[in-house]
Design a protein around this motif. Structure first.
Motif, PDB file in Angstrom:
ATOM      1  N   LEU A 113       0.799  -1.222   0.000  1.00  0.00           N
ATOM      2  CA  LEU A 113       0.000   0.000   0.000  1.00  0.00           C
ATOM      3  C   LEU A 113       0.834   1.275   0.000  1.00  0.00           C
ATOM      4  N   ILE A 114       2.095   1.187   0.383  1.00  0.00           N
ATOM      5  CA  ILE A 114       2.943   2.378   0.272  1.00  0.00           C
ATOM      6  C   ILE A 114       3.130   2.740  -1.203  1.00  0.00           C
ATOM      7  N   THR A 115       3.164   1.694  -2.050  1.00  0.00           N
ATOM      8  CA  THR A 115       3.219   1.927  -3.501  1.00  0.00           C
ATOM      9  C   THR A 115       1.884   2.452  -4.010  1.00  0.00           C
ATOM     10  N   GLU A 116       0.797   1.843  -3.544  1.00  0.00           N
ATOM     11  CA  GLU A 116      -0.529   2.252  -4.006  1.00  0.00           C
ATOM     12  C   GLU A 116      -0.832   3.697  -3.621  1.00  0.00           C
ATOM     13  N   SER A 149       5.098  -4.794  -9.276  1.00  0.00           N
ATOM     14  CA  SER A 149       4.903  -3.380  -8.938  1.00  0.00           C
ATOM     15  C   SER A 149       6.234  -2.636  -8.877  1.00  0.00           C
ATOM     16  N   THR A 150       7.264  -3.262  -8.319  1.00  0.00           N
ATOM     17  CA  THR A 150       8.580  -2.627  -8.251  1.00  0.00           C
ATOM     18  C   THR A 150       9.159  -2.409  -9.644  1.00  0.00           C
ATOM     19  N   THR A 151       9.033  -3.402 -10.501  1.00  0.00           N
ATOM     20  CA  THR A 151       9.529  -3.280 -11.874  1.00  0.00           C
ATOM     21  C   THR A 151       8.827  -2.144 -12.610  1.00  0.00           C
ATOM     22  N   GLY A 152       7.526  -2.034 -12.420  1.00  0.00           N
ATOM     23  CA  GLY A 152       6.775  -0.971 -13.080  1.00  0.00           C
ATOM     24  C   GLY A 152       7.211   0.418 -12.645  1.00  0.00           C
ATOM     25  N   LEU A 153       7.403   0.609 -11.333  1.00  0.00           N
ATOM     26  CA  LEU A 153       7.844   1.911 -10.843  1.00  0.00           C
ATOM     27  C   LEU A 153       9.236   2.265 -11.369  1.00  0.00           C
ATOM     28  N   LEU A 154      10.151   1.292 -11.360  1.00  0.00           N
ATOM     29  CA  LEU A 154      11.502   1.548 -11.849  1.00  0.00           C
ATOM     30  C   LEU A 154      11.505   1.880 -13.343  1.00  0.00           C
ATOM     31  N   LEU A 155      10.617   1.250 -14.103  1.00  0.00           N
ATOM     32  CA  LEU A 155      10.499   1.563 -15.525  1.00  0.00           C
ATOM     33  C   LEU A 155      10.112   3.024 -15.726  1.00  0.00           C
ATOM     34  N   ALA A 156       9.149   3.499 -14.916  1.00  0.00           N
ATOM     35  CA  ALA A 156       8.708   4.902 -15.017  1.00  0.00           C
ATOM     36  C   ALA A 156       9.801   5.871 -14.587  1.00  0.00           C
ATOM     37  N   GLY A 177       0.889   2.621   5.331  1.00  0.00           N
ATOM     38  CA  GLY A 177       1.732   2.707   4.149  1.00  0.00           C
ATOM     39  C   GLY A 177       1.075   3.532   3.067  1.00  0.00           C
ATOM     40  N   PHE A 178      -0.234   3.336   2.892  1.00  0.00           N
ATOM     41  CA  PHE A 178      -1.003   4.064   1.883  1.00  0.00           C
ATOM     42  C   PHE A 178      -0.951   5.564   2.125  1.00  0.00           C
ATOM     43  N   LEU A 179      -0.964   5.948   3.400  1.00  0.00           N
ATOM     44  CA  LEU A 179      -1.041   7.361   3.735  1.00  0.00           C
ATOM     45  C   LEU A 179       0.312   7.983   4.083  1.00  0.00           C
ATOM     46  N   ILE A 180       1.265   7.174   4.565  1.00  0.00           N
ATOM     47  CA  ILE A 180       2.597   7.696   4.870  1.00  0.00           C
ATOM     48  C   ILE A 180       3.404   7.874   3.592  1.00  0.00           C
ATOM     49  N   GLY A 181       3.182   7.001   2.604  1.00  0.00           N
ATOM     50  CA  GLY A 181       3.919   7.077   1.350  1.00  0.00           C
ATOM     51  C   GLY A 181       3.878   8.444   0.692  1.00  0.00           C
ATOM     52  N   PRO A 182       2.687   9.041   0.496  1.00  0.00           N
ATOM     53  CA  PRO A 182       2.615  10.349  -0.165  1.00  0.00           C
ATOM     54  C   PRO A 182       3.375  11.471   0.539  1.00  0.00           C
ATOM     55  N   PRO A 183       3.246  11.644   1.884  1.00  0.00           N
ATOM     56  CA  PRO A 183       4.065  12.677   2.523  1.00  0.00           C
ATOM     57  C   PRO A 183       5.563  12.392   2.398  1.00  0.00           C
ATOM     58  N   LEU A 184       5.941  11.118   2.516  1.00  0.00           N
ATOM     59  CA  LEU A 184       7.351  10.742   2.379  1.00  0.00           C
ATOM     60  C   LEU A 184       7.882  11.142   1.002  1.00  0.00           C
ATOM     61  N   ILE A 185       7.065  10.922  -0.021  1.00  0.00           N
ATOM     62  CA  ILE A 185       7.423  11.331  -1.376  1.00  0.00           C
ATOM     63  C   ILE A 185       7.709  12.838  -1.417  1.00  0.00           C
ATOM     64  N   GLY A 186       6.862  13.615  -0.762  1.00  0.00           N
ATOM     65  CA  GLY A 186       7.021  15.061  -0.778  1.00  0.00           C
ATOM     66  C   GLY A 186       8.327  15.521  -0.147  1.00  0.00           C
ATOM     67  N   TRP A 226      13.984  10.198  -7.542  1.00  0.00           N
ATOM     68  CA  TRP A 226      14.623   9.500  -6.428  1.00  0.00           C
ATOM     69  C   TRP A 226      13.590   8.999  -5.420  1.00  0.00           C
ATOM     70  N   SER A 227      12.569   9.800  -5.154  1.00  0.00           N
ATOM     71  CA  SER A 227      11.555   9.385  -4.177  1.00  0.00           C
ATOM     72  C   SER A 227      10.755   8.192  -4.698  1.00  0.00           C
ATOM     73  N   PHE A 228      10.456   8.175  -5.997  1.00  0.00           N
ATOM     74  CA  PHE A 228       9.753   7.035  -6.580  1.00  0.00           C
ATOM     75  C   PHE A 228      10.628   5.776  -6.551  1.00  0.00           C
ATOM     76  N   THR A 229      11.933   5.943  -6.693  1.00  0.00           N
ATOM     77  CA  THR A 229      12.853   4.802  -6.615  1.00  0.00           C
ATOM     78  C   THR A 229      12.819   4.167  -5.226  1.00  0.00           C
ATOM     79  N   LEU A 230      12.821   5.012  -4.188  1.00  0.00           N
ATOM     80  CA  LEU A 230      12.763   4.493  -2.824  1.00  0.00           C
ATOM     81  C   LEU A 230      11.467   3.727  -2.587  1.00  0.00           C
ATOM     82  N   ILE A 231      10.342   4.272  -3.049  1.00  0.00           N
ATOM     83  CA  ILE A 231       9.061   3.597  -2.881  1.00  0.00           C
ATOM     84  C   ILE A 231       9.060   2.258  -3.612  1.00  0.00           C
ATOM     85  N   ALA A 232       9.691   2.209  -4.781  1.00  0.00           N
ATOM     86  CA  ALA A 232       9.778   0.955  -5.539  1.00  0.00           C
ATOM     87  C   ALA A 232      10.501  -0.110  -4.733  1.00  0.00           C
ATOM     88  N   LEU A 233      11.588   0.261  -4.079  1.00  0.00           N
ATOM     89  CA  LEU A 233      12.359  -0.702  -3.292  1.00  0.00           C
ATOM     90  C   LEU A 233      11.589  -1.139  -2.041  1.00  0.00           C
TER      91      LEU A 233
END
Length: 387
Positions: free
Chosen positions: A222-225, A285-292, A345-354, A364-371
């Motif tokens: 859900l951190i990815t979602e 899901s990780t592969t998709g994020l890394l592709l983007a 995870g669903f709700l912490i992910g977006p602030p962490l991205i910011g 870089w933030s999307f890479t961390l979420i992918a991992l």
């Protein structure tokens, strides 16, 4: 000759309960996706940078955390049916309030309430779904979540239309709320009354180790979602650099494959097993994020977001279905524990991205979420010990 009418009546009752619960899943998904697809408009309205937006979005997980002990207790004490009807009315109402606020402090308060009610809604509707799944005697949980995803897709589509037509935020959200209230009015009488209210369940019930493991598996997915919901539009606008009218392309791609994956997940689990499906989910899901991240143009980023939708589609329905069959906790309490840990995870992910994007950049933030999303794959092997 007498058994056929009884059997037909029983089937009709089960079907009516299932349809009504599906409608409430749709209401929840439509309301939440309507909020997320206009986040970049609020960002622009208040002239927020990435870190400031991240700080504001933290009000959502704080509201969720506050509801942690309360939501499961409410569902167990008052029955999921009653709580679900109340949530179906109040959740869209708070959405309307988001469209009417004019100050940052108001936005923080309203988002706190939005996060609180989102968790209450999730626990009540999943408790309903677990009870209906037991009536059917086979896996149908993923199909309920498919309706949530379909609603998310619909919400993004309506949001895209609203942006292109120049609707102000308040008009867009009031239209969504009225649609939701009409659906509540049509369907509430057919919700299942089967789960029993309980006076004995404590407000604070310590989840066992298996419940916590399910929660952490959901958290990793859900951190990815959550990142997809809250930042896909900003990513396409700032990194992929598409025109304003195409900022929702990533969201639409993600929601479409997530819905499709959930409608097919029950059959795949029957064929290949829960553990294998969850392990594959994390990798996809990780592969998709890394592709983007590696190839940030509209074609590869859209393809990557399509993969992310497939990867996250079945994780939450599967772990909630397992939690609802807990032998140590009431279904509402068990689902609340897993749902709350997961949706952190669903709700912490977006602030962490910011925060990370402000310090470095969105890629870089999307890479961390992918991992971090790979946690689903690493922990999925533990599922074999729980089913």
């Amino acid at each position: 000759m007498l058994s056929s009418p009884v059997s037909t009546s029983s089937i009709d009752i089960k079907r009516s309960h299932r349809v009504a619960t599906c409608i409430f899943f749709f209401i929840c998904g439509l309301t939440y996706s309507s909020w997320t697809c206009r986040i970049h408009d609020l960002k622009a309205f208040f002239s927020l940078n990435n870190a400031e937006l991240g700080s504001v979005l933290f009000a959502l997980p704080i509201g969720l955390l506050t509801s942690l002990p309360i939501s499961g207790w409410m569902v167990t004490k008052y029955k999921s049916r009653r709580v679900l009807i109340a949530a179906g009315i109040l959740f869209p109402l708070v959405l309307c309030m988001i469209g009417l606020i004019t100050h940052i402090w108001q936005l923080v308060i309203v988002l706190f309430c939005f996060g609180f009610l989102n968790n209450v809604f999730e626990v009540a509707m999943n408790t309903q779904a677990v009870g209906i799944e037991s009536l059917y005697g086979r896996s149908i949980m993923a199909s309920f979540h498919g309706l949530w995803s379909l609603a998310g897709f619909s919400g993004v589509a309506i949001g895209t239309l609203a942006i292109n037509l120049g609707w102000p935020l308040w008009m867009h959200y009031i239209i969504i709320a009225v649609l939701c209230w009409i659906m509540v009015l049509i369907s509430f009488k057919n919700l299942s009354p089967e789960d029993e209210a309980s006076e004995s369940q404590p407000l604070f019930a310590k989840p066992d180790y298996n419940i916590l493991k399910l929660g952490f598996i959901a958290f990793a997915s859900l951190i990815t979602e959550g990142t997809m919901f809250d930042w896909s539009g900003v990513y396409f606008q700032k990194v992929v650099t598409v025109p304003e009218t195409l900022t929702t392309v990533g969201s639409v791609a993600f929601m479409a494959t997530m819905a499709m994956g959930r409608f097919t997940a029950d059959g795949l689990v029957t064929k290949y097993g829960v553990s294998r499906i969850l392990q594959c989910s994390g990798v996809i899901s990780t592969t998709g994020l890394l592709l983007a991240v590696l190839f940030p143009n509209i074609y590869t980023a859209t393809a990557g977001f399509l993969m992310v939708g497939v990867g996250v589609s079945s994780v939450v329905p599967l772990v909630l279905a397992i939690a609802g069959k807990s032998k140590t906790l009431a279904p509402g309490i068990a689902i609340a524990a897993v749902s709350t840990v997961g949706f952190l995870g669903f709700l912490i992910g977006p602030p962490l991205i910011g925060f990370i994007a402000q310090a470095t950049n969105l890629r870089w933030s999307f890479t961390l979420i992918a991992l971090l999303g790979l946690g689903t794959t690493f922990m999925a092997s533990q599922i074999k010990k729980m089913v």
